[in-house]
Design a protein around this motif. Structure first.
Motif, PDB file in Angstrom:
ATOM      1  N   THR A  77       0.283  -2.781   0.936  1.00 47.14           N
ATOM      2  CA  THR A  77      -0.472  -3.238   2.137  1.00 47.14           C
ATOM      3  C   THR A  77      -1.691  -2.169   2.247  1.00 47.14           C
ATOM      4  O   THR A  77      -2.168  -1.713   1.316  1.00 47.14           O
ATOM      5  CB  THR A  77       0.517  -2.685   3.409  1.00 47.14           C
ATOM      6  OG1 THR A  77       0.052  -3.048   4.566  1.00 47.14           O
ATOM      7  CG2 THR A  77       0.859  -1.060   3.271  1.00 47.14           C
ATOM      8  N   TYR A 127       3.248   0.093   8.001  1.00 47.83           N
ATOM      9  CA  TYR A 127       4.250  -0.944   8.388  1.00 47.83           C
ATOM     10  C   TYR A 127       4.428  -1.431   9.814  1.00 47.83           C
ATOM     11  O   TYR A 127       4.516  -2.488  10.063  1.00 47.83           O
ATOM     12  CB  TYR A 127       5.866  -0.147   8.069  1.00 47.83           C
ATOM     13  CG  TYR A 127       5.970  -0.191   6.436  1.00 47.83           C
ATOM     14  CD1 TYR A 127       5.725  -1.355   5.579  1.00 47.83           C
ATOM     15  CD2 TYR A 127       6.528   0.840   6.184  1.00 47.83           C
ATOM     16  CE1 TYR A 127       5.841  -1.101   4.267  1.00 47.83           C
ATOM     17  CE2 TYR A 127       6.683   0.915   4.504  1.00 47.83           C
ATOM     18  CZ  TYR A 127       6.399   0.233   3.805  1.00 47.83           C
ATOM     19  OH  TYR A 127       6.487   0.017   2.459  1.00 47.83           O
ATOM     20  N   LYS A 193       7.723  -4.115   0.700  1.00 45.89           N
ATOM     21  CA  LYS A 193       8.703  -3.170   1.128  1.00 45.89           C
ATOM     22  C   LYS A 193      10.194  -3.734   0.797  1.00 45.89           C
ATOM     23  O   LYS A 193      11.124  -2.978   0.584  1.00 45.89           O
ATOM     24  CB  LYS A 193       8.578  -2.892   2.524  1.00 45.89           C
ATOM     25  CG  LYS A 193       9.530  -1.851   2.902  1.00 45.89           C
ATOM     26  CD  LYS A 193       9.240  -1.302   4.562  1.00 45.89           C
ATOM     27  CE  LYS A 193      10.097  -0.194   4.903  1.00 45.89           C
ATOM     28  NZ  LYS A 193      11.521  -0.376   4.561  1.00 45.89           N
ATOM     29  N   PHE A 248      12.624  -6.374   9.386  1.00 41.91           N
ATOM     30  CA  PHE A 248      11.387  -5.985   9.339  1.00 41.91           C
ATOM     31  C   PHE A 248      10.619  -5.893  10.740  1.00 41.91           C
ATOM     32  O   PHE A 248      10.013  -4.628  11.208  1.00 41.91           O
ATOM     33  CB  PHE A 248      10.570  -6.413   8.182  1.00 41.91           C
ATOM     34  CG  PHE A 248       9.229  -5.852   7.968  1.00 41.91           C
ATOM     35  CD1 PHE A 248       9.044  -4.783   7.160  1.00 41.91           C
ATOM     36  CD2 PHE A 248       7.946  -6.238   8.479  1.00 41.91           C
ATOM     37  CE1 PHE A 248       7.793  -4.092   6.838  1.00 41.91           C
ATOM     38  CE2 PHE A 248       6.863  -5.562   8.355  1.00 41.91           C
ATOM     39  CZ  PHE A 248       6.794  -4.528   7.642  1.00 41.91           C
ATOM     40  N   TYR A 252       9.795  -2.628  12.789  1.00 44.25           N
ATOM     41  CA  TYR A 252       8.356  -2.074  12.760  1.00 44.25           C
ATOM     42  C   TYR A 252       7.364  -2.655  13.988  1.00 44.25           C
ATOM     43  O   TYR A 252       6.157  -2.004  14.207  1.00 44.25           O
ATOM     44  CB  TYR A 252       7.601  -2.121  11.443  1.00 44.25           C
ATOM     45  CG  TYR A 252       8.324  -1.372  10.641  1.00 44.25           C
ATOM     46  CD1 TYR A 252       8.345   0.093  10.642  1.00 44.25           C
ATOM     47  CD2 TYR A 252       9.225  -1.875   9.392  1.00 44.25           C
ATOM     48  CE1 TYR A 252       8.739   0.966   9.637  1.00 44.25           C
ATOM     49  CE2 TYR A 252       9.849  -1.075   8.626  1.00 44.25           C
ATOM     50  CZ  TYR A 252       9.697   0.246   8.475  1.00 44.25           C
ATOM     51  OH  TYR A 252      10.392   1.132   7.589  1.00 44.25           O
TER      52      TYR A 252
END
Length: 261
Positions: A77, A127, A193, A248, A252
């Protein structure tokens, strides 16, 4: 470290200036009979030297922020941080420092970046930014129903396309490229991740600026199929990948999704 680079650059400017002044003086003494405007050696003004130094310091500070983007972001990322904002947070005003005859404290800028984004700070922010890209890409909010089938969970990315000149294929329209690229970048961060390296690598190979596809063409990746339409891309995630993706996003992107709602 960085301040010493600036100091050495200033010394190089001073040495170069002295050398050019020496050559200019020799030319004028040797060719004393010619008009002033006919001399070949030109000595830069203090203003030009100052501008060069300021431009160099701005470029060096930019390199420092770029280093932070690389080193403090997790694999797969990127970390979106703004040059001007980071200079301001570090108390770095390059023009002001140079006008006062001081060396701009670019070491202080790096120390500030390290304090803000070192350790897990940069990873958490990256993230969060990835989660926001995914939410924006698929226009997700708490009131939007997600399409589920027996084999997949389908998320739609709005992506206007146009015909490729002289060919039957299509490509993304100009205004859809960044939107698609941001969403793919967010998905790559999620996949990396979550340990789905093959998926992350596959998504990373989709260059939105050069990608050509046919109507209803399907590209397959581990746990994901992408189907291309005229004004949208359908992302068909396996149930396992979809469940991990929602976790996820929940971790986040929950606050951002609430704002979107």
């Amino acid at each position: 470290m960085y301040n010493e680079i600036v100091e050495r650059f200033i010394k190089a400017q001073e040495s170069a200036g002295a050398a050019y002044r020496s050559v200019a003086s020799f030319e004028r003494e040797t060719l004393a009979g010619i008009a002033q405007h006919a001399h070949a050696v030109d000595v830069r003004s203090d203003y030009s030297t100052h501008r060069e130094l300021e431009s160099f310091c701005i470029s060096l500070a930019g390199n420092v922020v770029n280093r932070a983007r690389r080193e403090f972001a997790p694999a797969g990322t990127r970390l979106d941080i703004d040059d001007a904002t980071e200079r301001e947070h570090a108390g770095l005003n390059i023009g002001e420092a140079l006008d006062a005859g001081r060396v701009p404290d670019i070491d202080g800028l790096w120390a500030s970046l390290h304090a803000r984004y070192g350790g897990n700070g940069g990873k958490e922010l990256a993230y969060q930014q990835a989660g926001q890209r995914i939410i924006k890409g698929f226009s997700l909010n708490r009131r939007k129903d997600v399409q589920r089938t027996a084999s997949a969970v389908v998320l739609r990315l709005r992506a206007t396309s146009e015909g490729c000149y002289g060919r039957s294929t299509r490509k993304l329209g100009y205004y859809s490229c960044q939107h698609a690229a941001d969403c793919l970048q967010g998905l790559m961060a999620f996949a990396a991740k979550a340990g789905h390296q093959a998926l992350a690598i596959g998504l990373g190979r989709l260059n939105v600026h050069t990608l050509e596809y046919s109507y209803r063409e399907k590209r397959s990746f581990p746990g994901l199929d992408i189907v291309f339409f005229k004004d949208a891309w359908d992302f068909k995630f396996s149930h396992q990948i979809a469940e991990e993706l929602m976790l996820f996003i929940g971790e986040y992107g929950a606050v951002f999704m609430e704002d979107q709602s």
